[in-house]
Design a protein around this motif. Structure first.
Motif, PDB file in Angstrom:
ATOM      1  N   GLY A   1      58.705  41.872  11.064  1.00 18.14           N
ATOM      2  CA  GLY A   1      58.541  40.786  12.007  1.00 18.14           C
ATOM      3  C   GLY A   1      58.342  41.291  13.416  1.00 18.14           C
ATOM      4  O   GLY A   1      58.909  42.309  13.830  1.00 18.14           O
ATOM      5  N   THR A   2      57.528  40.588  14.192  1.00 21.81           N
ATOM      6  CA  THR A   2      57.283  40.920  15.590  1.00 21.81           C
ATOM      7  C   THR A   2      57.805  39.787  16.474  1.00 21.81           C
ATOM      8  O   THR A   2      57.967  38.652  16.015  1.00 21.81           O
ATOM      9  N   PRO A   3      58.097  40.070  17.746  1.00 18.92           N
ATOM     10  CA  PRO A   3      58.546  39.001  18.641  1.00 18.92           C
ATOM     11  C   PRO A   3      57.550  37.850  18.665  1.00 18.92           C
ATOM     12  O   PRO A   3      56.335  38.054  18.705  1.00 18.92           O
ATOM     13  N   GLY A   4      58.079  36.638  18.580  1.00 17.45           N
ATOM     14  CA  GLY A   4      57.211  35.474  18.544  1.00 17.45           C
ATOM     15  C   GLY A   4      56.917  34.970  17.151  1.00 17.45           C
ATOM     16  O   GLY A   4      56.141  34.010  16.997  1.00 17.45           O
ATOM     17  N   GLY A   5      57.500  35.602  16.130  1.00 17.08           N
ATOM     18  CA  GLY A   5      57.326  35.095  14.773  1.00 17.08           C
ATOM     19  C   GLY A   5      56.116  35.619  14.038  1.00 17.08           C
ATOM     20  O   GLY A   5      55.746  35.087  12.988  1.00 17.08           O
ATOM     21  N   GLY A   6      55.493  36.675  14.540  1.00 16.83           N
ATOM     22  CA  GLY A   6      54.333  37.244  13.867  1.00 16.83           C
ATOM     23  C   GLY A   6      54.722  38.318  12.871  1.00 16.83           C
ATOM     24  O   GLY A   6      55.900  38.601  12.631  1.00 16.83           O
TER      25      GLY A   6
END
Length: 441
Positions: free
Chosen positions: A184-189
């Motif tokens: 997971g990446t910041p912002g929900g990606g």
């Protein structure tokens, strides 16, 4: 032809010739002297009271001739993925979810006559955001040989349906792209990290070295990153390291400060130690060496690191044979991967490597690996505690040193302990699963 269930649907940095820094080490709270060797090896799953762990095999949803398992925590269950021959030909990636002791009926994620099935470079499914799953697999290209590409799909409904596949690399070369980590990446990606062989394809002779590109030579494998937004919008490709080891798995985890990625580097003089990069609001950091093992080897050992994170704490396990001494090392970070303790050796003296690691809710670190024996190899696992206690190893099952035995994978069990999946290489090979829990005195 590829068949898949469908639903509607950092700035690039080209850094060349850089030198990695070594991570600083805070005071060591674990020592090699704390390691307690395992007792006699068992040949099949069962209670291992010497280790204080109960090993109970579960019925496997995988068919005969299956392999390449991966486990992921999903909602209130555990999702197992694996590959197996498809009834209509080619291969398929299958999924099943474990709730309590019962598996859901297996479902097919993808089938292809061109699915690239490899003992070390296997598909995975990851939970990258609440309600979001990401999956990847590999597909052979028209050039054959080492020409294969990565395909990634997303699911917003727990895996019932999936987006059309997307390929993160757009270099257009007939080259090797694989050894993927999803996170997971910041912002929900969804973040995708992979090893990229486009430099081999760009050589004047148009191909790899005679050993498949996994040895010496001037061509280089690189480590690259790309993100995919929750709405399916791709970000820009980022070069994380322009010279990595050729075919060791990558590992990723998400800390309180953001994602981190571990991998095996390759220096100009063939030192292949474990390095790490961290995501920051300003972009990815330069690679840093986790520890100066100094393992000089002219070919890829096909033995990547494993990493787990819980808030700011990180556990990192890896195999090395520096100084001609094979060992499985374990190191910890308390600051989101900025620094690590001096590693301790956690194997039983004759490791094959192929590690995995889990940090559980009680603070224990579970490490699994293959340990060579006179009859082949064992799948073994042990717990390490923050106060320096290192428990004896439990034998999960007898296995083999062969490639057919693959890489055992673990995940934390919501009921306590861990669940582990591995490939039993006996004919016919098959994915097996066991639950490990601490025994009550």
């Amino acid at each position: 032809m590829i068949r898949i269930h469908s639903i509607a649907s950092p700035t690039r940095r080209e850094k060349r010739g850089r030198r990695a820094r070594r991570l600083g080490s805070p005071p060591v709270f674990l020592t090699a002297a704390a390691v307690v060797l395992a007792g006699a090896a068992a040949c099949s799953p069962g209670s291992d009271s010497a280790a204080g762990l109960s090993v109970r095999e579960l019925a496997s949803p995988a068919a005969p001739k299956s392999g390449e398992p991966h486990l992921e925590a999903v909602g209130d269950g555990l999702l197992l993925s694996w590959t197996e021959p498809a009834p209509e030909g080619g291969h398929q990636v299958m999924l099943a979810t474990l709730r309590d002791d019962a598996w859901t009926d297996p479902v097919r994620l993808v089938r292809s006559d061109s699915l690239f099935v490899n003992w070390a470079d296997f598909p995975m499914v990851a939970s990258t955001a609440p309600g979001m799953l990401a999956a990847h697999w590999l597909v052979r290209g028209p050039a054959g040989g080492v020409d294969y590409r990565i395909e990634v799909a997303l699911s917003g409904d727990g895996g019932s349906s999936w987006s059309p596949p997307w390929t993160p690399h757009e270099d257009g070369t007939s080259a090797e792209h694989g050894f993927v980590s999803l996170f997971g990446t910041p912002g929900g990606g969804t973040g995708v990290v992979w090893l990229d062989g486009r430099d081999y394809a760009n050589r004047e002779d148009g191909g790899h070295d005679t050993d498949g590109g996994h040895g010496g030579g001037d061509a280089q494998m690189s480590l690259r990153f790309r993100s995919l937004g929750s709405d399916g919008t791709p970000g820009e490709e980022t070069l994380l390291d322009d010279r990595s080891c050729d075919c060791c798995q990558t590992a990723a985890a998400v800390t309180a400060a953001g994602p981190i990625v571990a991998y095996r580097d390759r220096s100009a003089d063939e030192i292949r130690d474990i390095h790490l990069v961290r995501w920051t609001p300003d972009g990815w950091t330069d690679p840093v060496a986790v520890h100066d093992d100094g393992w000089r080897i002219a070919g890829c050992p096909v033995n990547g690191p494993a990493m787990a994170a819980r808030d700011s704490r990180v556990a990192l396990a890896w195999f090395t044979a520096a100084q001609d001494t094979p060992r499985v090392e374990l190191a910890f970070s308390m600051d989101d991967g900025r620094s690590f303790t001096t590693p301790i050796q956690v194997d039983d003296g004759h490791p094959e490597g192929r590690v995995d690691v889990v940090l559980d809710a009680e603070g224990a670190t579970w490490v699994s690996w293959l340990e060579r024996t006179g009859q082949g190899a064992d799948v073994r696992i042990r717990r390490v505690w923050p106060d320096g206690t290192v428990e004896p190893a439990a034998v999960v099952a007898a296995s083999s040193e062969s490639r057919a035995s693959g890489f055992p994978r673990m995940v934390e069990d919501p009921a306590g302990g861990v669940v582990i999946a591995w490939t039993d290489p006996r004919d016919p090979a098959r994915v097996r699963v066991a639950r490990l829990t601490a025994e009550t005195p």
